[in-house]
Design a protein around this motif. Structure first.
Motif, PDB file in Angstrom:
ATOM      1  N   UNK A  79       9.409  11.813 -15.823  1.00  0.00           N
ATOM      2  CA  UNK A  79      10.746  12.345 -16.111  1.00  0.00           C
ATOM      3  C   UNK A  79      11.027  13.674 -15.401  1.00  0.00           C
ATOM      4  N   UNK A  80      10.033  14.543 -15.336  1.00  0.00           N
ATOM      5  CA  UNK A  80      10.250  15.853 -14.713  1.00  0.00           C
ATOM      6  C   UNK A  80      10.542  15.753 -13.213  1.00  0.00           C
ATOM      7  N   UNK A  81      10.255  14.609 -12.618  1.00  0.00           N
ATOM      8  CA  UNK A  81      10.538  14.416 -11.193  1.00  0.00           C
ATOM      9  C   UNK A  81      12.021  14.152 -10.934  1.00  0.00           C
ATOM     10  N   UNK A  82      12.758  13.819 -12.000  1.00  0.00           N
ATOM     11  CA  UNK A  82      14.211  13.642 -11.893  1.00  0.00           C
ATOM     12  C   UNK A  82      14.853  15.027 -12.014  1.00  0.00           C
ATOM     13  N   UNK A  83      14.944  15.729 -10.909  1.00  0.00           N
ATOM     14  CA  UNK A  83      15.351  17.143 -10.944  1.00  0.00           C
ATOM     15  C   UNK A  83      16.829  17.351 -11.263  1.00  0.00           C
ATOM     16  N   UNK A  89      22.384  11.616 -19.810  1.00  0.00           N
ATOM     17  CA  UNK A  89      22.368  10.583 -18.772  1.00  0.00           C
ATOM     18  C   UNK A  89      21.565   9.384 -19.273  1.00  0.00           C
ATOM     19  N   UNK A  90      21.942   8.205 -18.826  1.00  0.00           N
ATOM     20  CA  UNK A  90      21.176   7.007 -19.137  1.00  0.00           C
ATOM     21  C   UNK A  90      19.953   6.968 -18.236  1.00  0.00           C
ATOM     22  N   UNK A  91      18.873   6.433 -18.765  1.00  0.00           N
ATOM     23  CA  UNK A  91      17.674   6.195 -17.963  1.00  0.00           C
ATOM     24  C   UNK A  91      17.488   4.697 -17.806  1.00  0.00           C
ATOM     25  N   UNK A 111      21.363   7.881 -14.641  1.00  0.00           N
ATOM     26  CA  UNK A 111      22.722   7.411 -14.380  1.00  0.00           C
ATOM     27  C   UNK A 111      23.685   8.095 -15.344  1.00  0.00           C
ATOM     28  N   UNK A 112      24.835   8.529 -14.800  1.00  0.00           N
ATOM     29  CA  UNK A 112      25.901   9.085 -15.631  1.00  0.00           C
ATOM     30  C   UNK A 112      27.221   8.490 -15.165  1.00  0.00           C
ATOM     31  N   UNK A 113      28.002   7.989 -16.142  1.00  0.00           N
ATOM     32  CA  UNK A 113      29.303   7.382 -15.844  1.00  0.00           C
ATOM     33  C   UNK A 113      29.196   6.302 -14.764  1.00  0.00           C
ATOM     34  N   UNK A 114      28.133   5.521 -14.842  1.00  0.00           N
ATOM     35  CA  UNK A 114      27.954   4.405 -13.908  1.00  0.00           C
ATOM     36  C   UNK A 114      27.503   4.812 -12.514  1.00  0.00           C
TER      37      UNK A 114
END
Length: 170
Positions: A79-83, A89-91, A111-114
């Motif tokens: 998760x920490x690699x998603x800077x 946000x959806x995962x 993902x946020x708002x598609x």
């Protein structure tokens, strides 16, 4: 004594296990389906070996990358690699994505708002055996009182580790 530590996700020294049923079902708890590591000569038989001990120091070694999926911890650890991931946000987890040159085992996607906001590719790698693990597996089954072809446990063929790592001295 067999060098296999774990068969179909179950430690060999775990008590109250119906090993005959475990071997017959060929179920991998990490993939949540039949184990996909099969015998080349008999692909209807899953091998099921997850980890072994190897070397002079009897070091425990994971030999199946699917073993690393336990509790999905590997994805939490990434998760920490998603800077640019933000709370809310959806995962999404996407498996076996084809890219030029091969496949990536998994992508963890924020993902946020598609819209994709961030992603990380995750490739699972473990050491692999050389030779054949089958006689060692059959010796373990014999130790666990599972009915097998006795000739298969008498083979002195052994396995090795396919490893060039300097830290790994056997």
């Amino acid at each position: 004594m067999s060098k296999i530590l774990e068969l179909f996700g179950i430690l060999k020294n775990q008590h109250d296990v119906d090993w005959s049923n475990v071997v017959d079902s060929q179920y991998c708890p990490y993939l949540q389906k039949r184990c996909i590591k099969v015998r080349k000569s008999k692909p209807e038989i899953s091998i099921g070996t997850c980890s072994v001990v190897y070397g002079k120091q009897a070091t425990p070694i994971i030999i199946c990358p699917h073993r690393m999926l336990e509790r999905k911890q590997v994805f939490i650890d990434c998760l920490h690699l998603l800077t640019t991931h933000q709370p809310g946000n959806e995962l999404h987890l996407v498996s076996e994505v084809s890219i030029p040159g091969g496949n990536v085992d998994y992508f963890l996607v924020s993902v946020k708002d598609g819209q994709v906001k961030d992603f990380v590719g995750i490739e699972l790698q473990t050491l692999d055996t050389t030779g054949t693990i089958w006689p060692e597996r059959q010796r373990l089954l014999q130790e666990l009182n599972v009915t097998i072809n006795p000739q298969e446990s008498q083979s002195r063929k052994s396995f090795g580790m396919n490893c060039q790592m300097p830290w790994f001295a056997s």
